[in-house]
Design an enzyme around this catalytic site. Sequence first.
Site, PDB file in Angstrom:
ATOM      1  N   THR A  36      43.555  -7.955  57.701  1.00 54.81           N
ATOM      2  CA  THR A  36      43.433  -8.894  56.567  1.00 54.81           C
ATOM      3  C   THR A  36      42.440  -8.393  55.531  1.00 54.81           C
ATOM      4  N   GLY A  64      37.258 -10.086  63.144  1.00 50.08           N
ATOM      5  CA  GLY A  64      36.188 -10.448  64.064  1.00 50.08           C
ATOM      6  C   GLY A  64      35.436  -9.210  64.536  1.00 50.08           C
ATOM      7  N   GLU A  75      46.070 -15.056  62.976  1.00 51.10           N
ATOM      8  CA  GLU A  75      47.230 -14.432  63.631  1.00 51.10           C
ATOM      9  C   GLU A  75      48.539 -14.950  63.083  1.00 51.10           C
TER      10      GLU A  75
HETATM   11  C1  LIG Z   1      46.455 -25.727  81.085  1.00 47.67           C
HETATM   12  C2  LIG Z   1      45.614 -24.986  82.108  1.00 47.67           C
HETATM   13  C3  LIG Z   1      44.291 -24.545  81.517  1.00 47.67           C
HETATM   14  C4  LIG Z   1      43.456 -23.762  82.477  1.00 47.67           C
HETATM   15  C5  LIG Z   1      42.149 -23.447  81.814  1.00 47.67           C
HETATM   16  C6  LIG Z   1      41.699 -22.044  82.091  1.00 47.67           C
HETATM   17  C7  LIG Z   1      40.480 -21.593  81.363  1.00 47.67           C
HETATM   18  C8  LIG Z   1      40.111 -22.427  80.175  1.00 47.67           C
HETATM   19  C9  LIG Z   1      39.089 -21.828  79.254  1.00 47.67           C
HETATM   20  C10 LIG Z   1      38.712 -22.821  78.207  1.00 47.67           C
HETATM   21  C11 LIG Z   1      38.391 -22.157  76.881  1.00 47.67           C
HETATM   22  C12 LIG Z   1      38.887 -22.982  75.773  1.00 47.67           C
HETATM   23  C13 LIG Z   1      39.793 -22.165  74.837  1.00 47.67           C
HETATM   24  C14 LIG Z   1      39.402 -22.365  73.395  1.00 47.67           C
HETATM   25  C15 LIG Z   1      40.467 -21.797  72.428  1.00 47.67           C
HETATM   26  C16 LIG Z   1      40.008 -21.856  71.045  1.00 47.67           C
HETATM   27  C17 LIG Z   1      39.107 -20.662  70.690  1.00 47.67           C
HETATM   28  C18 LIG Z   1      39.541 -19.895  69.482  1.00 47.67           C
HETATM   29  C19 LIG Z   1      38.408 -19.138  68.785  1.00 47.67           C
HETATM   30  C20 LIG Z   1      38.886 -18.458  67.526  1.00 47.67           C
HETATM   31  C21 LIG Z   1      39.332 -17.044  67.802  1.00 47.67           C
HETATM   32  C22 LIG Z   1      40.395 -16.639  66.844  1.00 47.67           C
HETATM   33  C23 LIG Z   1      40.919 -15.258  67.179  1.00 47.67           C
HETATM   34  C24 LIG Z   1      41.345 -14.584  65.917  1.00 47.67           C
HETATM   35  C25 LIG Z   1      42.334 -13.481  66.113  1.00 47.67           C
HETATM   36  C26 LIG Z   1      43.102 -13.382  64.858  1.00 47.67           C
HETATM   37  C27 LIG Z   1      43.351 -11.969  64.451  1.00 47.67           C
HETATM   38  C28 LIG Z   1      44.148 -11.919  63.183  1.00 47.67           C
HETATM   39  O1  LIG Z   1      44.302 -12.888  62.475  1.00 47.67           O
HETATM   40  S1  LIG Z   1      44.868 -10.387  62.876  1.00 47.67           S
HETATM   41  C29 LIG Z   1      45.778 -10.613  61.385  1.00 47.67           C
HETATM   42  C30 LIG Z   1      46.968 -11.493  61.601  1.00 47.67           C
HETATM   43  N1  LIG Z   1      47.802 -11.460  60.450  1.00 47.67           N
HETATM   44  C31 LIG Z   1      49.073 -11.868  60.481  1.00 47.67           C
HETATM   45  O2  LIG Z   1      49.571 -12.386  61.459  1.00 47.67           O
HETATM   46  C32 LIG Z   1      49.863 -11.613  59.219  1.00 47.67           C
HETATM   47  C33 LIG Z   1      51.060 -12.539  59.150  1.00 47.67           C
HETATM   48  N2  LIG Z   1      52.096 -11.955  58.313  1.00 47.67           N
HETATM   49  C34 LIG Z   1      53.134 -11.239  58.877  1.00 47.67           C
HETATM   50  O3  LIG Z   1      53.252 -11.051  60.073  1.00 47.67           O
HETATM   51  C35 LIG Z   1      54.183 -10.730  57.929  1.00 47.67           C
HETATM   52  O4  LIG Z   1      53.634 -10.503  56.659  1.00 47.67           O
HETATM   53  C36 LIG Z   1      55.386 -11.728  57.789  1.00 47.67           C
HETATM   54  C37 LIG Z   1      56.096 -11.791  59.108  1.00 47.67           C
HETATM   55  C38 LIG Z   1      54.897 -13.097  57.367  1.00 47.67           C
HETATM   56  C39 LIG Z   1      56.317 -11.226  56.709  1.00 47.67           C
HETATM   57  O5  LIG Z   1      56.560  -9.877  56.989  1.00 47.67           O
HETATM   58  P1  LIG Z   1      57.568  -9.094  56.038  1.00 47.67           P
HETATM   59  O6  LIG Z   1      57.370  -9.534  54.644  1.00 47.67           O
HETATM   60  O7  LIG Z   1      57.423  -7.648  56.339  1.00 47.67           O
HETATM   61  O8  LIG Z   1      58.952  -9.549  56.632  1.00 47.67           O
HETATM   62  P2  LIG Z   1      60.013 -10.553  56.037  1.00 47.67           P
HETATM   63  O9  LIG Z   1      60.482  -9.999  54.716  1.00 47.67           O
HETATM   64  O10 LIG Z   1      59.526 -11.952  56.091  1.00 47.67           O
HETATM   65  O11 LIG Z   1      61.157 -10.378  57.136  1.00 47.67           O
HETATM   66  C40 LIG Z   1      61.828  -9.130  57.222  1.00 47.67           C
HETATM   67  C41 LIG Z   1      62.443  -9.018  58.597  1.00 47.67           C
HETATM   68  O12 LIG Z   1      61.409  -8.620  59.505  1.00 47.67           O
HETATM   69  C42 LIG Z   1      61.390  -9.505  60.606  1.00 47.67           C
HETATM   70  N3  LIG Z   1      60.028  -9.541  61.135  1.00 47.67           N
HETATM   71  C43 LIG Z   1      58.927  -9.929  60.469  1.00 47.67           C
HETATM   72  N4  LIG Z   1      57.857  -9.799  61.267  1.00 47.67           N
HETATM   73  C44 LIG Z   1      58.307  -9.337  62.447  1.00 47.67           C
HETATM   74  C45 LIG Z   1      57.682  -9.017  63.691  1.00 47.67           C
HETATM   75  N5  LIG Z   1      56.357  -9.173  63.882  1.00 47.67           N
HETATM   76  N6  LIG Z   1      58.456  -8.551  64.683  1.00 47.67           N
HETATM   77  C46 LIG Z   1      59.787  -8.422  64.506  1.00 47.67           C
HETATM   78  N7  LIG Z   1      60.462  -8.713  63.360  1.00 47.67           N
HETATM   79  C47 LIG Z   1      59.699  -9.170  62.359  1.00 47.67           C
HETATM   80  C48 LIG Z   1      61.860 -10.795  60.048  1.00 47.67           C
HETATM   81  O13 LIG Z   1      62.294 -11.660  61.076  1.00 47.67           O
HETATM   82  C49 LIG Z   1      62.970 -10.329  59.149  1.00 47.67           C
HETATM   83  O14 LIG Z   1      64.083 -10.048  59.945  1.00 47.67           O
HETATM   84  P3  LIG Z   1      65.553 -10.321  59.333  1.00 47.67           P
HETATM   85  O15 LIG Z   1      65.630 -11.781  59.071  1.00 47.67           O
HETATM   86  O16 LIG Z   1      66.475  -9.855  60.419  1.00 47.67           O
HETATM   87  O17 LIG Z   1      65.620  -9.513  58.071  1.00 47.67           O
HETATM   88  C1  LIG Z   2      38.675 -17.408  62.739  1.00 48.76           C
HETATM   89  C2  LIG Z   2      39.498 -16.337  62.087  1.00 48.76           C
HETATM   90  C3  LIG Z   2      39.531 -15.073  62.668  1.00 48.76           C
HETATM   91  C4  LIG Z   2      40.271 -14.055  62.068  1.00 48.76           C
HETATM   92  N1  LIG Z   2      40.258 -12.801  62.636  1.00 48.76           N
HETATM   93  C5  LIG Z   2      40.938 -11.801  62.024  1.00 48.76           C
HETATM   94  C6  LIG Z   2      40.906 -10.484  62.579  1.00 48.76           C
HETATM   95  O1  LIG Z   2      40.239 -10.232  63.580  1.00 48.76           O
HETATM   96  N2  LIG Z   2      41.587  -9.495  61.950  1.00 48.76           N
HETATM   97  C7  LIG Z   2      42.330  -9.735  60.819  1.00 48.76           C
HETATM   98  O2  LIG Z   2      42.929  -8.806  60.285  1.00 48.76           O
HETATM   99  N3  LIG Z   2      42.396 -10.991  60.271  1.00 48.76           N
HETATM  100  C8  LIG Z   2      41.714 -12.017  60.851  1.00 48.76           C
HETATM  101  N4  LIG Z   2      41.776 -13.273  60.319  1.00 48.76           N
HETATM  102  C9  LIG Z   2      42.508 -13.496  59.069  1.00 48.76           C
HETATM  103  C10 LIG Z   2      43.812 -14.248  59.317  1.00 48.76           C
HETATM  104  O3  LIG Z   2      44.722 -13.423  59.955  1.00 48.76           O
HETATM  105  C11 LIG Z   2      44.355 -14.725  57.959  1.00 48.76           C
HETATM  106  O4  LIG Z   2      43.456 -15.655  57.439  1.00 48.76           O
HETATM  107  C12 LIG Z   2      45.726 -15.372  58.148  1.00 48.76           C
HETATM  108  O5  LIG Z   2      46.675 -14.373  58.425  1.00 48.76           O
HETATM  109  C13 LIG Z   2      46.167 -16.187  56.924  1.00 48.76           C
HETATM  110  O6  LIG Z   2      46.261 -15.364  55.801  1.00 48.76           O
HETATM  111  P1  LIG Z   2      45.499 -15.792  54.450  1.00 48.76           P
HETATM  112  O7  LIG Z   2      44.090 -16.041  54.800  1.00 48.76           O
HETATM  113  O8  LIG Z   2      45.838 -14.768  53.446  1.00 48.76           O
HETATM  114  O9  LIG Z   2      46.136 -17.170  54.047  1.00 48.76           O
HETATM  115  P2  LIG Z   2      47.241 -17.405  52.895  1.00 48.76           P
HETATM  116  O10 LIG Z   2      48.507 -16.782  53.293  1.00 48.76           O
HETATM  117  O11 LIG Z   2      46.648 -17.076  51.590  1.00 48.76           O
HETATM  118  O12 LIG Z   2      47.448 -18.990  53.090  1.00 48.76           O
HETATM  119  C14 LIG Z   2      47.105 -19.917  52.088  1.00 48.76           C
HETATM  120  C15 LIG Z   2      48.272 -20.877  51.949  1.00 48.76           C
HETATM  121  O13 LIG Z   2      49.376 -20.162  51.382  1.00 48.76           O
HETATM  122  C16 LIG Z   2      50.559 -20.525  52.094  1.00 48.76           C
HETATM  123  N5  LIG Z   2      51.558 -19.443  52.057  1.00 48.76           N
HETATM  124  C17 LIG Z   2      51.317 -18.120  52.085  1.00 48.76           C
HETATM  125  N6  LIG Z   2      52.459 -17.431  52.095  1.00 48.76           N
HETATM  126  C18 LIG Z   2      53.457 -18.350  52.087  1.00 48.76           C
HETATM  127  C19 LIG Z   2      54.884 -18.268  52.109  1.00 48.76           C
HETATM  128  N7  LIG Z   2      55.520 -17.100  52.145  1.00 48.76           N
HETATM  129  N8  LIG Z   2      55.585 -19.428  52.110  1.00 48.76           N
HETATM  130  C20 LIG Z   2      54.952 -20.619  52.105  1.00 48.76           C
HETATM  131  N9  LIG Z   2      53.606 -20.767  52.073  1.00 48.76           N
HETATM  132  C21 LIG Z   2      52.879 -19.634  52.061  1.00 48.76           C
HETATM  133  C22 LIG Z   2      50.070 -20.746  53.504  1.00 48.76           C
HETATM  134  O14 LIG Z   2      50.999 -21.561  54.243  1.00 48.76           O
HETATM  135  C23 LIG Z   2      48.748 -21.466  53.292  1.00 48.76           C
HETATM  136  O15 LIG Z   2      48.998 -22.853  53.136  1.00 48.76           O
HETATM  137  C24 LIG Z   2      41.021 -14.313  60.889  1.00 48.76           C
HETATM  138  C25 LIG Z   2      41.003 -15.591  60.315  1.00 48.76           C
HETATM  139  C26 LIG Z   2      40.253 -16.602  60.914  1.00 48.76           C
HETATM  140  C27 LIG Z   2      40.244 -17.961  60.296  1.00 48.76           C
END
Ligand SMILES: CCCCCCCCCCCCCCCCCCCCCCCCCCCC(=O)SCCNC(=O)CCNC(=O)[C@H](O)C(C)(C)COP(=O)(O)OP(=O)(O)OC[C@H]1O[C@@H](n2cnc3c(N)ncnc32)[C@H](O)[C@@H]1OP(=O)(O)O
Ligand SMILES: Cc1cc2nc3c(=O)[nH]c(=O)nc-3n(C[C@H](O)[C@H](O)[C@H](O)COP(=O)(O)OP(=O)(O)OC[C@H]3O[C@@H](n4cnc5c(N)ncnc54)[C@H](O)[C@@H]3O)c2cc1C
Length: 572
Positions: A53, A92, A335
């Site tokens: 991101t 993170g 995510e």
């Molecule tokens: C119940 C029992 C319990 C027992 C208990 C046990 C123990 C308990 C413990 C208790 C503890 C309590 C727990 C507490 C929990 C809370 C704590 C939380 C703390 C917070 C931590 C947070 C962690 C943070 C980690 C986060 C890290 C990140 O955020 S990393 C960055 C993440 N970013 C993203 O995800 C970006 C999102 N965007 C995208 O993925 C893409 O841009 C898109 C998919 C939106 C669009 O992609 P694109 O434009 O390329 O594609 P599009 O044009 O839309 O589609 C084209 C075709 O591609 C296909 N496609 C898209 N993506 C994928 C893919 N990934 N894989 C395959 N295909 C994909 C899509 O479908 C299209 O296909 P067609 O339609 O066929 O064309």
């Molecule tokens: C606690 C935390 C931990 C994180 N850890 C990591 C990490 O370790 N590594 C990392 O790379 N990232 C991390 N991130 C970033 C996270 O992955 C992004 O914040 C997340 O993917 C959302 O993207 P954005 O912030 O650009 O939101 P945006 O996409 O800008 O979202 C803003 C608004 O725009 C809307 N929007 C955007 N696109 C569309 C669309 N196509 N159609 C309709 N509505 C749309 C959304 O629904 C939302 O309401 C973390 C974020 C948080 C909060």
Amino acid sequence: MAAALQTLGGGIGITLHWIAFTPTIEQQATEEQKKKWLKLAQDVAIVGAYAQTEMGHGTFVRGLETTATYDPSTQEFVINSPTLTSTKWWPGGLGKTANHATVMAQLYTRGKCYGPHNFMVQIRSLENHQPCPGVTLGDIGPKMESNGNDNGFARFDHVRIPRENMLMKFARVEADGTYVQPPSSKLAYSNMVYLRGTFVMSAAQALASATTIAVRYSCVRRQSEMKPGEPEPQILEYQTQQYKLFPQLAAAYAFWFASWFMTQQHGSITGSMEKGDMSGLAELHALSAGLKSYTTAVTARGIDVCRMACGGHGYSHASGLPALFGGAAALCTAEGENTVMMLQTARYLVKCFAQSQAGKRLTGTVAYLSAVQPSPVAGNRNMSDLGTLVAAFQHRAARMVRHAAMQMQGEMQKGKAREDAWNSCSVLLIKAAEAHVHSFVVRNFAETVQTVEVDESVRAVLTSLCQLYSLYGITEHAGDFLKDGYLTGRDIDAASSHLSAMLARVRPDAVALVDAFDLHDKILRSVLGRYDGRVYEHLYEWAKKSPLNKSEVHESYYKYLQPFLKSNRAKL
Ligand SMILES: CCCCCCCCCCCCCCCCCCCCCCCCCCCC(=O)SCCNC(=O)CCNC(=O)[C@H](O)C(C)(C)COP(=O)(O)OP(=O)(O)OC[C@H]1O[C@@H](n2cnc3c(N)ncnc32)[C@H](O)[C@@H]1OP(=O)(O)O
Ligand SMILES: Cc1cc2nc3c(=O)[nH]c(=O)nc-3n(C[C@H](O)[C@H](O)[C@H](O)COP(=O)(O)OP(=O)(O)OC[C@H]3O[C@@H](n4cnc5c(N)ncnc54)[C@H](O)[C@@H]3O)c2cc1C
């Protein structure tokens, strides 16, 4: 996930080292590269961040601005942050903890851009932890919650890395700069699919934690009079308290079972992908995106319901509920932001609907789309029968998918471009995708309670919990089921009365059902949810430890209050 959540202490955190950085090496690196980095990561000999991101882009990965330009003369990639908005932002551990990062950047070679790819970049010295030359790092500042984690920023000023630092399991760049295509351009996103799947488990864990706290506290807390002159009852005796908590408890189990399915699906489909069979990737992406979105949203709302059900003490950090809510809220954005993820599921459903319209028999989690009759068969249904409840959810989802897809087709027939038709139907599409995921969770819950190897008395309790979860969903979304007459008003009334009966049925087992999560007090971190139930003594001890109580008269009295009081008294 729980173990991974442990941070090394305030200000630094290695959560993402475990849940994102290390799995990225496992899933995106070649065997050679794994030999170089995987053991270092697993032994925490290096600490990593997953840097995808940016300040300007999180959702739209194809819009990321960081560049990785291949220089064949030195066989290196040049990593660069060309604009302010290309600054990596949020990862993170990036601010102060990590000394390595997998950096997602637009790959350029021979003057052509091949889209986002992952690169291993060392960002801090292993000797003195200072940022490497050309790398600027920092923390992004306080957040809603999880401030023990240093979510950070990073800028790269033409940082050179060896060609071998491109994670090349799927796509490759040869020494002369030739780009070798991967079997699917989306394989670069495969670690996100994996992580979304783990979020379903985290949601279950978070909701299990919150319901443990709220149910136990609701047995300790006595308040008001149920009957004049009688002793104050446990607040869990109030039906309204049961209506708040038991559907969340049921959802925790439902999501826990859904995470089992997700884990099994991920393993089997990625296993086939290792052998070159990509056919399951689309469904895996759609399911993980939809389940992540649905379970985290329901969990965040459910934790706040639990917080409110604990009254004032629920609002105190002593309860542990505000921190849980903050964490679960993060899961809704991180995510893959929930709306965007649910739209991904909708995209897959529209595609499958079109295929079924063209006569293709659908399989897997969408098989019901081709099996469900469009015309409802109204009639008195047995609303306590799990098969009836599952069928109702599948009918609702199929109807809503069909309606959204037909609406979109109608817009296009009026001459709208596909993208415009998509956007103008996206609210319908989201609701249809939510109904689809909801029907999957209900079906999976029902199948699990009917097949899981448990004592029959336990199966009976789990079956009641599954009925409660399903009946709650039908009564909360009654309009969706009534719309085409599939369920009648009489069915909905029957569902409501069965739900009331289920609340009473679950009540005697409620404490056992949360104790079954086996959450140690050290994990729960809640005075209200203590296993020994000694809430009030420990609430007082907890409050006495507040920093404000270090002195009887706080220094702010002398600085601000005393002069203020004095000047006001002087005016009397
Ligand atoms: C119940 C029992 C319990 C027992 C208990 C046990 C123990 C308990 C413990 C208790 C503890 C309590 C727990 C507490 C929990 C809370 C704590 C939380 C703390 C917070 C931590 C947070 C962690 C943070 C980690 C986060 C890290 C990140 O955020 S990393 C960055 C993440 N970013 C993203 O995800 C970006 C999102 N965007 C995208 O993925 C893409 O841009 C898109 C998919 C939106 C669009 O992609 P694109 O434009 O390329 O594609 P599009 O044009 O839309 O589609 C084209 C075709 O591609 C296909 N496609 C898209 N993506 C994928 C893919 N990934 N894989 C395959 N295909 C994909 C899509 O479908 C299209 O296909 P067609 O339609 O066929 O064309
Ligand atoms: C606690 C935390 C931990 C994180 N850890 C990591 C990490 O370790 N590594 C990392 O790379 N990232 C991390 N991130 C970033 C996270 O992955 C992004 O914040 C997340 O993917 C959302 O993207 P954005 O912030 O650009 O939101 P945006 O996409 O800008 O979202 C803003 C608004 O725009 C809307 N929007 C955007 N696109 C569309 C669309 N196509 N159609 C309709 N509505 C749309 C959304 O629904 C939302 O309401 C973390 C974020 C948080 C909060």
